[in-house]
Write an enzyme that holds these catalytic residues in place. Structure first.
Site, PDB file in Angstrom:
ATOM      1  N   ARG A 118      -0.580   2.828 -31.652  1.00  8.25           N
ATOM      2  CA  ARG A 118      -0.423   4.135 -32.275  1.00  8.25           C
ATOM      3  C   ARG A 118      -0.353   4.038 -33.801  1.00  8.25           C
ATOM      4  NH1 ARG A 118       4.139   5.562 -31.398  1.00  8.25           N
ATOM      5  NH2 ARG A 118       4.821   3.966 -29.929  1.00  8.25           N
ATOM      6  N   LYS A 138       1.616  10.053 -26.045  1.00 11.65           N
ATOM      7  CA  LYS A 138       2.818  10.209 -26.832  1.00 11.65           C
ATOM      8  C   LYS A 138       2.810  11.512 -27.638  1.00 11.65           C
ATOM      9  CE  LYS A 138       5.843   6.978 -26.020  1.00 11.65           C
ATOM     10  NZ  LYS A 138       5.445   6.135 -24.921  1.00 11.65           N
ATOM     11  N   SER A 167       9.502   0.176 -27.447  1.00 12.32           N
ATOM     12  CA  SER A 167       8.308  -0.434 -26.895  1.00 12.32           C
ATOM     13  C   SER A 167       8.513  -1.933 -26.652  1.00 12.32           C
ATOM     14  CB  SER A 167       7.153  -0.208 -27.870  1.00 12.32           C
ATOM     15  OG  SER A 167       5.960  -0.579 -27.273  1.00 12.32           O
ATOM     16  N   LYS A 221      11.193  -1.250 -20.152  1.00 11.57           N
ATOM     17  CA  LYS A 221      11.308  -0.017 -19.355  1.00 11.57           C
ATOM     18  C   LYS A 221      10.391  -0.081 -18.126  1.00 11.57           C
ATOM     19  CE  LYS A 221      10.197   2.780 -22.709  1.00 11.57           C
ATOM     20  NZ  LYS A 221      10.090   1.766 -23.768  1.00 11.57           N
ATOM     21  N   ARG A 244      -2.999  -3.181 -22.304  1.00 12.01           N
ATOM     22  CA  ARG A 244      -2.286  -2.208 -21.465  1.00 12.01           C
ATOM     23  C   ARG A 244      -3.062  -1.849 -20.205  1.00 12.01           C
ATOM     24  NH1 ARG A 244       2.912   0.105 -23.033  1.00 12.01           N
ATOM     25  NH2 ARG A 244       3.156  -0.502 -25.204  1.00 12.01           N
TER      26      ARG A 244
END
Ligand SMILES: Nc1ncnc2c1ncn2[C@@H]1O[C@H](COP(=O)(O)OP(=O)(O)OP(=O)(O)O)[C@@H](O)[C@H]1O
Ligand SMILES: O=C([O-])CC(=O)C(=O)O
Ligand SMILES: [Ca+2]
Ligand SMILES: [Mn+2]
Length: 683
Positions: free
Chosen positions: A201, A346, A383, A387, A467
């Protein structure tokens, strides 16, 4: 395809595992048809000559190759006829023909794509321009009402744009492979894609329109992620994006939902130029059923993703060729100059961080899972802190991996999919994520072996931020609908590369708020040229890049909800032990999992505790399956002085970071504010 109208809100019933997995599982069970290599007895007896004729199969019912091809595809089922009961409340509330409904759908898309300076939206036509024969007729462009009369005809008004509307994963694969360089099928069936120059990002290029409402509502200024822009500049960028999208032969449109809580569901439309973006959002947002799509009507929010096209640097406020612009009044977001798909995910999260607190609902950058007995845990963290890894737990139901809402009803996932980091992914350590990387999954920026298409998850040649985006039902024990009761445990994850935070500690409410507002993690910058010092990152609410209001607003809501529902909070260090980065090692995932197990089971609540110096954290003396000596980080360092020095250094960084918050009240309770301020390190 999961349907969120299976949602039985408040019941938290589990769907059976066959419901939770996609049709792919059934295909596997049926197995492949047997290949017949020998004729059977009857066939052999009927054979009276030695010459082998290839007449065993019945001939095809086609005269030409085109006819043969037309036999291959069955037309999609006409959608269910609308009745008064199924069409409640939506824009298409009266019984209308399928043709009329599709026309309205295309007109709605034309309206979304309308330039604000021309009289009409573009001429749109549904379907792939490459399939000329199947092209249906052009839908008359939407007329929009507040136009400034300028030119009546232009070249752009003459052309039309093909709309690839809510395509299936298989169709999107074909589009990506045919038209987007860098798209390949990997050996496990996932779609490998490249996100271009940006592989993460761009928070510095994220702007929010500051108008009368938002100037009071939002958090602006030092420390805030909301960099301002004015309405006019937003419109300039919007026009740039819309013109770019309309200049293309075709665009992808996704109409989907956010939030599994049916009372607070948001309808989103994503307009994009790449099959990669469309498939990513197909996976990440909640997928509507056919019927829900028929009743979709007008979206609550629209993303214009023109990521391949840069913004104009001569435009006011632009500081690079990338601009991600949010306009809350217009309910729109524009993306220019970055193809990283995470911006859409996001960006929508930012929207929820604005909309939900207004309704008294807390939006959270957290993972969430639930045990067999209905005990819910939240996993906060920046990040890369764990999680996704830790909420994906074979012994528990996954509610979601990254974005949730906590309302009076309990918790609900905002998304319909997961977005897992893939660097160094190993089947043994993270089997559920490994197995989710199959047909339908988008694999971003990974490297694969040219011939076998086997992915090398250790390869960082394109980026370290590789990812996988997959629908949540690819995790076998996903909880569908993705909702659950009020959390029992709140786990704050921190990846401490300094190696001084204990692997686990129990927090009181003031400490929880202190660490939630601090939002600490430490990363190691630049691993290429040898060992570097870790750098501390403080990101309020474990997600300062996405929050829209002042952090204390979210913190007050969290404190209130935790108190009301009696949740216990824990601080878990998933980072270094035995020394800082370079000297020590990252805590074994297996140990972290044991710690998390002990939190879930309630065993850790029963442990004996000791208070640490400086941070004043309560650390257990024993955790089942974890060597006791690592529970106190001081024990694991060979150089005790270096440990003390590093601990003080980190404590100093915490103090300095918290200074900006000491003047704010958290909620209405000044006593709590004072308690929170003093719940940090003491030295
Ligand atoms: N002890 C540990 N605990 C948790 N994760 C670990 C541990 N050791 C190594 N890891 C690795 O750290 C990474 C954690 O990343 P994860 O995808 O869970 O981040 P995240 O918090 O979901 O971030 P994001 O918000 O960016 O998606 C994984 O690659 C995981 O394999
Ligand atoms: O948004 C992304 O790129 C990945 C993510 O989940 C985060 O950074 O929190
Ligand atoms: Ca994640
Ligand atoms: Mn995230």
């Amino acid at each position: 395809m999961p349907s969120n109208n299976e949602a039985k809100n408040g019941e938290f019933s589990f769907s059976s595992s066959t419901n939770a997995t996609s049709g792919g599982a059934k295909v596997r069970q049926m197995g492949l048809p047997k290949i017949q290599t020998q004729k059977n007895k009857e066939e052999l007896e009927g054979d009276n000559n030695e010459v082998c004729h290839d007449d065993s199969a019945t001939p095809v019912k086609a005269q030409t190759i085109d006819e043969l091809h037309s036999l291959q595809k069955k037309r999609s089922q006409p959608t269910t006829p609308l009745t008064a009961t199924t069409a409640g409340g939506a824009a298409f509330s009266s019984a209308i023909s399928e043709e009329e409904r599709q026309k309205q759908q295309m007109q709605s898309i034309s309206a979304s794509l309308a330039s604000l300076t021309r009289e009409t939206g573009p001429k749109v036509v549904r379907g792939d321009p490459a399939k000329k024969a199947e092209t249906p007729r052009v839908v008359q462009p939407a007329v929009h009402h507040h136009f400034t009369p300028t030119i009546t005809t232009s070249d752009s008004a003459l052309k039309f744009t093909h709309i690839l509307y809510n395509l299936s994963p298989a169709e999107l694969y074909e589009q990506a492979i045919k038209y987007e360089k860098g798209s390949y099928i990997t050996s496990s069936g996932a779609l490998a894609t490249l996100s271009g120059a940006k592989t993460g990002r761009s928070p510095k290029d994220k702007r929010v329109v500051k108008d009368e409402t938002t100037s009071n509502d939002l958090w602006w200024g030092k420390g805030s992620p909301n960099i301002e822009m004015d309405e006019q500049t937003f419109l300039v960028n919007r026009e740039r994006a819309v013109d770019y999208l309309c200049s293309l032969e075709k665009v992808f449109v996704n109409d989907q939902f956010l939030n599994w809580d049916p009372e607070h569901r948001i309808k989103v439309r994503i307009v994009s130029a790449r099959a990669y973006h469309s498939l990513f959002m197909h996976n990440m947002c909640i997928r509507p059923t056919t019927e829900e799509l028929e009743n979709f009507g007008t979206p609550d929010f629209t993303i214009y993703n023109a990521g391949q096209f840069p913004c104009n640097r001569y435009t006011h406020y632009m500081t690079s060729s990338t601009s991600i612009d949010l306009n809350l009044a217009r309910k729109e977001m524009v993306i220019l100059g970055t193809q990283y798909a995470g911006e859409m995910k996001k960006g929508l999260f930012g929207l929820m961080h604005y909309l939900m607190p207004k309704r008294g609902i807390l939006s959270l950058h957290s993972g969430c899972n639930m045990g067999k007995d209905g005990d819910v845990a939240l996993f906060f963290g920046l990040s890369g802190t764990g999680k996704t890894t830790l909420s994906t737990d074979h012994n528990r139901y996954l509610i979601g991996d990254d974005e949730h809402c906590w309302s009076d009803n309990g918790v609900s996932n905002i998304e319909g999919g997961c977005y897992a980091k893939c660097i160094d992914l190993a089947r043994e350590k993270e089997p559920d994520i490994w197995n989710a990387i199959k047909f339908g999954t988008v694999l971003e920026n990974i490297v694969f072996e040219e011939h076998t298409r086997e992915v090398d998850y250790t390869d960082k040649s394109v980026t370290e931020n590789t990812r996988a985006a997959y629908p949540i039902e690819y995790i076998p024990n996903a909880k569908i609908p993705c909702v659950g009761p009020h959390p029992k445990n709140v786990i704050l994850l921190s990846c401490d590369a300094f190696g001084v935070l204990p692997p686990v500690s129990k927090l009181n409410l003031a400490q929880t708020m202190y660490h939630f507002i601090s939002g600490y993690t430490a990363v190691v910058a630049g691993t290429e040229d040898g060992i570097k010092e870790p750098t501390a990152t403080f990101s309020a609410c474990f997600g300062a890049a996405f929050i829209m209001l002042h952090p204390t607003k979210y913190a007050a809501m969290l404190a209130e909800k935790m108190q009301k529902h009696g949740a216990t909070a824990w601080l878990v260090n998933t980072g270094w032990s035995g020394g800082s980065y370079g000297k020590g090692n990252r805590i074994k995932l297996a140990y972290t999992r044991k710690i998390i197990d002990a939190i879930h089971s309630g065993a850790l609540l029963e442990a004996n505790y000791k208070k640490t110096e400086i941070f004043g954290l309560e650390i257990p003396t024993e955790v089942e399956g974890v060597p006791s000596e690592i529970l106190n980080p001081g024990n694991t360092w060979t150089n005790k002085d270096a440990y003390d020095e590093t601990l003080l250094k980190l404590a100093g960084l915490f103090k300095r970071n918290f200074d900006v918050f000491t003047n704010y009240n958290i909620g209405t309770d000044n006593a709590l504010t004072q308690e929170i301020v003093s719940a940090g390190p003491n030295f």
